[in-house]
Design an enzyme around this catalytic site. Structure first.
Site, mmCIF file in Angstrom:
data_model
loop_
_atom_site.group_PDB
_atom_site.id
_atom_site.type_symbol
_atom_site.label_atom_id
_atom_site.label_comp_id
_atom_site.label_asym_id
_atom_site.label_seq_id
_atom_site.Cartn_x
_atom_site.Cartn_y
_atom_site.Cartn_z
ATOM 1 N N CYS A 170 -8.320 -2.576 3.400
ATOM 2 C CA CYS A 170 -8.264 -3.789 4.365
ATOM 3 C C CYS A 170 -9.816 -4.342 4.645
ATOM 4 C CB CYS A 170 -7.430 -3.536 5.455
ATOM 5 S SG CYS A 170 -6.115 -2.663 5.199
ATOM 6 N N CYS A 181 -11.220 -3.075 13.994
ATOM 7 C CA CYS A 181 -11.470 -4.411 14.029
ATOM 8 C C CYS A 181 -11.620 -4.990 15.327
ATOM 9 C CB CYS A 181 -10.323 -5.333 13.507
ATOM 10 S SG CYS A 181 -9.969 -4.747 11.926
ATOM 11 N N GLU A 235 2.262 1.758 -3.427
ATOM 12 C CA GLU A 235 1.246 2.267 -4.169
ATOM 13 C C GLU A 235 1.083 3.815 -3.935
ATOM 14 O OE1 GLU A 235 -2.492 0.101 -3.619
ATOM 15 O OE2 GLU A 235 -3.591 1.466 -5.227
ATOM 16 N N GLU A 247 -13.824 -13.113 -7.424
ATOM 17 C CA GLU A 247 -12.919 -12.264 -8.000
ATOM 18 C C GLU A 247 -11.637 -12.484 -7.356
ATOM 19 O OE1 GLU A 247 -15.543 -10.879 -6.704
ATOM 20 O OE2 GLU A 247 -15.305 -9.128 -5.893
ATOM 21 N N SER A 265 -7.321 1.467 -2.773
ATOM 22 C CA SER A 265 -6.164 0.320 -2.988
ATOM 23 C C SER A 265 -6.465 -0.848 -3.695
ATOM 24 C CB SER A 265 -5.327 0.399 -1.616
ATOM 25 O OG SER A 265 -4.387 -0.671 -1.635
ATOM 26 N N LYS A 302 -15.548 -10.792 6.597
ATOM 27 C CA LYS A 302 -14.433 -11.573 6.120
ATOM 28 C C LYS A 302 -15.000 -12.903 5.753
ATOM 29 C CE LYS A 302 -10.776 -8.927 7.058
ATOM 30 N NZ LYS A 302 -10.254 -8.389 5.907
ATOM 31 N N GLU A 328 -16.097 -11.831 2.294
ATOM 32 C CA GLU A 328 -14.779 -11.565 1.402
ATOM 33 C C GLU A 328 -14.157 -12.707 0.907
ATOM 34 O OE1 GLU A 328 -11.285 -10.112 3.292
ATOM 35 O OE2 GLU A 328 -10.986 -8.568 1.875
ATOM 36 N N GLU A 387 0.895 -1.330 0.028
ATOM 37 C CA GLU A 387 -0.195 0.108 0.001
ATOM 38 C C GLU A 387 0.798 1.194 0.074
ATOM 39 O OE1 GLU A 387 -4.045 -0.644 1.601
ATOM 40 O OE2 GLU A 387 -3.376 0.537 3.057
#
Lengths: 570, 160
Positions: free
Chosen positions: A299, A503, A282, A366, A319, A358, A361, A279
């Site tokens: 994240c 979190c 980037e 993809e 990101s 999660k 996710e 990150e």
């Protein structure tokens, strides 16, 4: 601030700024029962459990009445007792009371209060309606037959998360909590953050339990079960076993999981270190060469989902990094690729997360590599606690063990990912040229830490100022996006975490989690960082080993392409 | 799917109320006036235009008896079941119409969308009890027999 004195059950109690009688009574050491009251949500006054009696015999809902100087109230009169029992009896009369097989058994407020008020029988016959269970979502199960209409989920979703997929529909005896047009959760814009399940007082909303899947792979000899543990677990799991919030139990978790039969136990923090590396790369490239700002963090899967629904035009600003969970899965799967021929075992990646999103996710197509999921099963902190309890492991007596190598070593920067401001802080540690203890302290005081909903910091980066914003709670994310879009604010880097507190306040964590609990958990995470020898991601020796090893020419495994509307059209 | 015309009409109504969130009920009323019910795609459009969550709009639309999420028939027959009409036997009229048209408490409209049969609490015409209205035209002192005759006349008018 309003000041004064109230007389509660004959005792003088001073109040100072408390918004309602309920808070004053609780300050006096009396725990009034409530279903619909949560200090972080708006006041609703639906359940009427918190009623108190005034000196003239009138009953008032203490949650929605402000305190007055000289006010006399009683909290436990025969009249109040009778009312509370009646409310409970009525709620229980049309509640599916299959408590022994309920997911919230033992953690249900309705059950607790029925015990507390000694409800021994229900005089009213049960309602015959049997509404369909909604288990369409990857993360959340909704059982309308257990709903008591307190509206906590609705207000959480709307006020704190700014999502608003639930509402009260119809009226009178037909009233129910549902999404628009009675669609299933998977068919609406639910982001799977699970905060509704954390405030639901009953089993009407709960996290999808996938412990059975984990037991199955653990007992299968042909599977290599590799686990990753998220940073936020180690300071919260202990709460399930009566320990204080914030108490660091990393070693005990590892010991318990070895006993459960996990083959290899690693730290998601190392993947967070990878995220910091990617990150920051980037970001600095963009910062030097120019590009569209701000760069949003990626994240948090609930935030990414939220942006996909609400701000598809911003996807290019998020990101391209996979989340630490997915990076870890991708690395492990790559590490063990083609080893089946050698030992005949398949690798199963199990992640233990504080987060319900999660689960969703991990199931996203993809994110598959070679048609294979990065992460096969996701269980939450609570689910791991269920497993430890089921196995009969006495958690508090376990002797601490350390994680396995090579993926069990994370830097402090990777571990503070679990708290709001942590990702930004970790990235700043990487950005700062001077790597001294002094700069570490400097970063702490830039303003990235703390529990305010929106935090701002400005850092001088080689003569150029870098503007950082940190938000938690998606409603705050919505606010900041509006400010950015209107041009009122400009940022270079924005960290978003969907759950209040980050979190550590995830919906998979032990419940209930008050603001005080979250503060202690945050303190715990920062202690983990303070006591770790490696503070910065780039100083983690395993990171360099990874880049020179598995990830050589394979950095693409750590990224995912996100396209906004405009890019798709091109 | 929504046609451009529908979107324009909805936007026009929203603009008329200065996009105020508090005007949601008024907006829904005007949309319903236009289409005789609240079509789902249009509610979703209103939701994004007015920045009110679909769940909240659904909440409002299902709370009020006057809003309908299902298309209504060409002829909306309302049977008054206020106190005066009730004691002068409005329910047998309702039952007769429901039986004739194959409708029930759950199903209010015929499949060909010619008729919708519903009850109202009071039309304020107690002197004429029992009263029914067809698309707001009042018919006084009805019986099951005259109601069925009226139904036949309406069917003839519609060419069936």
């Amino acid at each position: 601030m309003k000041k004064g004195t109230m007389i509660i059950d004959g005792y003088k109690i001073a109040y100072e700024g408390e918004k309602n009688i309920l808070e004053v009574v609780r300050k006096a050491g009396i725990e009034l029962p409530t279903f619909c009251y949560h200090s972080e949500l708006s006041i609703y006054g639906a359940c009427r459990m918190c009623i108190v009696e005034d000196q003239w015999g009138g009953t008032i809902a203490s949650c929605s009445t402000p305190p007055k100087d000289g006010m006399v109230i009683y909290t436990n009169t025969p009249k109040i007792q009778k009312h509370r029992c009646m409310i409970l009896e009525l709620l229980l009369s049309n509640h599916h009371r299959d408590c022994t097989v309920c997911e919230k058994n033992g953690k249900c407020k309705l059950q607790d209060l029925a015990v507390r008020f000694g409800i021994k029988g229900i005089r009213f016959s049960a309602m015959p309606d049997n509404q369909e269970l909604d288990d369409s979502s990857a993360s959340i199960v909704r059982n309308p037959n257990k709903c008591i209409m307190c509206g906590d989920c609705i207000r959480m979703c709307e006020e704190v998360q700014g999502v608003g997929v639930l509402g009260l529909a119809y009226r009178g005896s037909k009233i129910k909590v549902t999404s628009a047009f009675n669609r299933q959760l998977a068919q609406v814009q639910c982001v799977n953050c699970g905060q509704c399940t954390a405030v639901c007082p009953t089993g009407a909303l709960h996290v999808k339990n996938e412990t059975k899947k984990v037991w199955d792979v653990l007992s299968n000899k042909n599977k290599r079960v590799v686990a990753q543990i998220a940073p936020a677990l180690r300071i919260a799991l202990g709460e399930e076993f009566g320990l204080e919030p914030g108490e660091i139990v990393t070693g005990k978790i590892v010991a318990a999981m070895r006993k459960l039969g996990f083959d290899e136990i690693y730290d998601t923090g190392i993947a967070a270190d990878l995220t910091v590396m990617e990150e920051t790369k980037e970001f600095t490239e963009k910062f030097k060469e120019g590009g569209t700002f701000p760069l949003f963090t990626s994240c948090c899967p609930a935030w990414v989902r939220y942006a996909e629904h609400k701000y598809p035009e911003l996807l290019c600003n998020i990101s391209s990094c996979r989340s630490p969970q997915q990076m870890f899965g991708a690395v492990i799967k790559e590490h063990y690729r083609n080893t089946r021929e050698i030992d005949g075992r398949d690798t199963v990646m199990v992640s233990i997360m504080p987060c319900t999103a999660k689960k969703f996710e991990a199931s996203r197509p993809e994110l598959e590599v070679h048609g294979e999921r990065d992460v096969d099963i996701v269980i939450t902190t609570q689910e791991l606690a269920f497993m430890i309890k089921e196995a009969g492991i006495v958690f508090n007596e376990l002797e601490a063990e350390s994680m396995d190598m090579p993926f069990g070593l994370a830097s402090g920067a990777g571990l503070i990912f679990g708290v709001t401001g942590g990702v930004a802080e970790a990235v700043l540690r990487r950005c700062y040229k001077q790597k001294t203890a002094k700069t570490l302290k400097e970063i702490i005081f830039t303003g990235v830490r703390g529990m305010e909903g929106i935090k701002e910091a400005e850092i001088d980066l080689e003569g150029r100022s870098m503007r950082v914003a940190v938000v938690h709670g998606l409603n705050n994310a919505q606010k900041i996006v509006k400010l950015i879009k209107s041009g009122e604010k400009q940022y270079d880097f924005v960290e978003v975490m969907a759950c209040p507190g980050g979190c550590i306040g995830g919906a998979g964590q032990p419940i209930p989690a008050s603001a005080g609990t979250k503060k202690l958990r945050a303190k715990g995470i920062y202690e983990v960082d303070r006591t770790s020898q490696i503070k910065r991601s780039e100083e983690n020796p395993m990171i360099m080993a990874l880049y020179n090893g598995i990830l050589q020419n394979k950095r693409h495994l750590l990224h995912v392409s996100r396209e906004c509307h405009a890019c798709k059209k091109e | 799917m929504l046609t451009n015309c529908q979107i324009e009409k909805a936007n026009e109504i929203i603009e008329k109320h200065q996009r105020k969130k508090s005007a949601l009920i008024a907006v829904l009323q005007e949309v319903q006036k236009e289409y005789r019910y609240l079509p789902e795609p249009l509610l979703m459009h209103i939701s994004s235009e007015m920045e009110i969550s679909p769940a909240k709009i659904f909440s409002v639309a299902t709370f009020y008896e006057n809003f309908s999420l299902e298309p209504k028939g060409k002829y909306v027959i309302k049977i008054c079941d206020g106190t005066a009409c009730h004691v002068r036997k409005s329910i047998p009229i309702l039952n007769a119409l429901r039986k004739e048209l194959n409708l029930s408490e759950e199903k209010h409209s015929t499949d060909d969308l010619l008729f919708t049969v519903e009850t109202v609490s009071c039309l304020g015409a107690c002197g004429l009890a029992p009263v029914i209205t067809v698309n707001d035209k009042v018919y006084a002192k009805m019986t099951p027999k005259t109601a069925l005759e009226l139904l036949q006349a309406l069917q003839k008018e519609a060419g069936k």
